[in-house]
Design an enzyme around this catalytic site. Structure first.
Site, PDB file in Angstrom:
ATOM      1  N   LYS A  45       0.856  -1.187   0.000  1.00  0.00           N
ATOM      2  CA  LYS A  45       0.000   0.000   0.000  1.00  0.00           C
ATOM      3  C   LYS A  45       0.881   1.222   0.000  1.00  0.00           C
ATOM      4  O   LYS A  45       2.003   1.189   0.524  1.00  0.00           O
ATOM      5  CB  LYS A  45      -0.868   0.015   1.262  1.00  0.00           C
TER       6      LYS A  45
HETATM    7  N1  GLU Z   1      -7.234   0.062  -3.151  1.00  0.00           N
HETATM    8  C1  GLU Z   1      -8.024  -1.104  -3.439  1.00  0.00           C
HETATM    9  C2  GLU Z   1      -8.070  -2.022  -2.242  1.00  0.00           C
HETATM   10  O1  GLU Z   1      -7.879  -1.614  -1.121  1.00  0.00           O
HETATM   11  C3  GLU Z   1      -7.599  -1.794  -4.716  1.00  0.00           C
HETATM   12  C4  GLU Z   1      -6.199  -2.316  -4.740  1.00  0.00           C
HETATM   13  C5  GLU Z   1      -5.758  -2.835  -6.103  1.00  0.00           C
HETATM   14  O2  GLU Z   1      -6.565  -2.903  -7.028  1.00  0.00           O
HETATM   15  O3  GLU Z   1      -4.577  -3.166  -6.209  1.00  0.00           O
HETATM   16  O4  GLU Z   1      -8.358  -3.183  -2.354  1.00  0.00           O
END
Ligand code: GLU
Length: 422
Positions: free
Chosen positions: A112
């Site tokens: 993240k």
């Molecule tokens: N931000 C989204 C999540 O928390 C998508 C992450 C992604 O598609 O890599 O799942």
């Protein structure tokens, strides 16, 4: 023991993640060494990003990228722009991505990113320069085989286009697979924008089937009306659910007969807020989540259901569209109330699942129809729901712990199989 936590401890996302991880790891009798490996992120990068602002001044923003695990494939996860971003939050979100990808069994680890900023107060030019410099700082850490970012709160398709372009300029060739959630004309996948909401609608369908409840008359309250909340509401309404309440940061709406979601989306794009929508009455945004309903969908941010309000919830199903909306203390209260929880790492996994499809399509250079994407997504979400509830039943644990156990077991297996490189 948990009841003695202060609100600050209760709402620390890293502690919330670690508490569930430890509990599930203990239940799994996880090997102590592997426990230590999986408990902490593999890599944490902190960058301080100088950005030329529109008024000629220079601002320095702090950004993070945490890669929790690459055991099952490249690290994967969104980038968040928000004033509330902290290293602990990004750590938690990175770990949740590892577990989420493992729950739906796609070949990614977890990561993240986040930048402490207020995107609502920044111009497009400032956001573009900040995004490009953040990308440039991370250029050797991201890549289709290394770590693949995506949108999260405060970022969108345009942000992904800038990241893709910056990375490509450094590489001197266009590389679309470095990020997902891009615009469709530059390597994005059809269906990605709606994917998290669509996944939520699929697990809601499965939960109703599992609990023997009809769709007809099923009242839904959605907290948060961003990408996840609005698409969940829209798709559930199309399937015949009655969206009786919507709460946003600046106000809430209630209509016992059902809110016309497309009309509300149109109102919001015109007015810039859901407030003042003629098709519903105004409601207190914090009280709305305590109204009686069959399904409550927190789809905004962490720590929405806490020790302060969990005992007042009157939903039968809590479907977590956001990451980490429920604290560990609230979990216990909801268990006593027999609320059926569809945990975040399952419920909102539709987004990253279609991100996986996007990455696959980019690498093939061959793009699928929206129907193909949706059909594959529906199949994965339904199967994952069934896997989690079956695991919960066979191991005598709740759905959240079942999802963690399933995920940890998969990641631990791969970690042991690969061995520890020395
Ligand atoms: N931000 C989204 C999540 O928390 C998508 C992450 C992604 O598609 O890599 O799942």
């Amino acid at each position: 023991m948990m009841q003695t936590l202060t609100l600050e401890q209760e709402t620390n996302p890293w502690e919330a993640q670690a508490a569930r991880f430890d509990f599930a790891a203990r239940k799994l009798n996880l090997d102590e060494g592997i426990w230590k490996v999986l408990r902490y992120p593999a890599r944490e990068i902190i960058v301080h990003i100088p950005v030329g602002m529109d008024d000629g001044s220079i601002e320095v923003f702090t950004g993070y990228r945490v890669q929790h695990s690459i055991a099952r494939g490249p690290a994967k996860g969104g980038i968040r722009y928000s004033p509330d971003v902290s290293l602990d939050e990004v750590r938690a979100l990175a770990s949740w991505m590892t577990w989420k990808c493992a729950v739906v069994n796609i070949p990614f680890g977890g990561a993240k990113g986040g930048v402490i900023c207020d995107p609502k107060k920044m111009s497009q030019g400032e956001l573009e320069r900040m995004t490009r410099r953040y990308t440039a700082e991370l250029v050797e850490f991201i890549g289709p085989e290394k770590d693949v970012p995506a949108p999260d709160m405060g970022t969108n398709e345009q942000t992904m286009a800038w990241i893709m372009d910056t990375y490509s300029m450094h590489l001197r060739q266009t590389c679309t697979a470095v990020v997902t959630g891009k615009p469709v004309n530059i390597g994005g996948s059809r269906g990605r924008r709606e994917a998290t909401g669509r996944g939520i609608s699929v697990v809601c369908d499965e939960a109703l089937k599992y609990l023997g409840m009809p769709v007809e008359g099923c009242r839904v309250i959605v907290q948060g009306f961003g990408n996840v909340g609005s698409n969940s509401a829209k798709l559930l309404a199309e399937k015949g659910y009655t969206i009786i309440g919507i709460a946003e940061y600046d106000g809430g709406l209630f209509n016992s007969k059902g809110i016309d979601v497309p009309a509300l989306i149109e109102h919001r794009s015109r007015a810039g807020t859901i407030v003042g929508f003629a098709g519903a009455e105004a409601a207190d945004k914090d009280e709305l989540i305590t109204y009686p309903c069959e399904i409550l969908i927190p789809a905004a941010t962490e720590n929405v259901v806490t020790s302060r309000n969990a005992d007042r919830l009157r939903c039968k199903i809590l479907c977590e569209g956001a990451n980490g909306p429920t604290t560990t203390v609230a979990d216990e209260i909801l268990a006593d109330k027999r609320v059926f929880i569809i945990p975040d790492i399952l419920a909102n996994a539709g987004g990253v699942t279609t991100s996986y499809f996007e990455w696959v399509q980019d690498r093939m250079g061959y793009f699928w129809t929206e129907a193909e994407v949706n059909q594959r997504l529906d199949a994965i979400m339904s199967q994952s729901f069934l896997d989690v509830v079956a695991y919960a039943t066979s191991h005598g644990v709740n759905n959240r712990i079942a999802a963690y156990m399933l995920a940890i077991d998969r990641v631990a297996y791969t970690t042991k199989q690969r061995g520890i490189y020395a």
